[in-house]
Design an enzyme around this catalytic site. Sequence first.
Site, PDB file in Angstrom:
ATOM      1  N   CYS A 185      -6.000   7.906   4.213  1.00  0.00           N
ATOM      2  CA  CYS A 185      -5.010   8.127   5.278  1.00  0.00           C
ATOM      3  C   CYS A 185      -5.707   8.371   6.609  1.00  0.00           C
ATOM      4  O   CYS A 185      -5.225   7.925   7.656  1.00  0.00           O
ATOM      5  CB  CYS A 185      -4.114   9.318   4.947  1.00  0.00           C
ATOM      6  SG  CYS A 185      -3.057   9.041   3.513  1.00  0.00           S
ATOM      7  N   CYS A 228       0.837  -1.196   0.000  1.00  0.00           N
ATOM      8  CA  CYS A 228       0.000   0.000   0.000  1.00  0.00           C
ATOM      9  C   CYS A 228       0.876   1.252   0.000  1.00  0.00           C
ATOM     10  O   CYS A 228       0.552   2.245  -0.640  1.00  0.00           O
ATOM     11  CB  CYS A 228      -0.874  -0.072   1.249  1.00  0.00           C
ATOM     12  SG  CYS A 228      -1.589   1.421   1.819  1.00  0.00           S
TER      13      CYS A 228
END
Length: 142
Positions: free
Chosen positions: A103, A34
């Site tokens: 995030c 990721c």
Amino acid sequence: MIYSEKVLENFANPLNVGEIENADGIGEVGNEKCGDIMKMYLKIQNNIIEDVKFKTFGCGAAIATSSIATEMIKGKSIDQALKLTNKAVVEALDGLPAAKVHCSVLAEQAVKSAIADYYKRQGVDPVPIVGEIEDHCDGQCN
């Protein structure tokens, strides 16, 4: 991508960076594939998060969300910290570009992961309290 002043400030001067020796709970979310990895350390006394630190490998938004999330739970009870949402993190930063909202999800999950670890160390099953910690990467990172 346009970032708010708060995102830029928390990226340039992140708060609570580092590790806590003998932490009461440690949570890690994300993965190398990721690109964003968050590790959160908690010091808990009488159900209150006395100290929190983080180490994040990732983009500026990942660092900013980690920084603001630690500030939002420091001094709070475990129950209050568990109510932290990625939406609250985004709002505290005056917004994030759509491509970086993941995030804020990682920041929420890092807090929950560290609290889950705290409960495991106490011999308590964290799932009924914290819920399942999901990997929300979905290849959106980087």
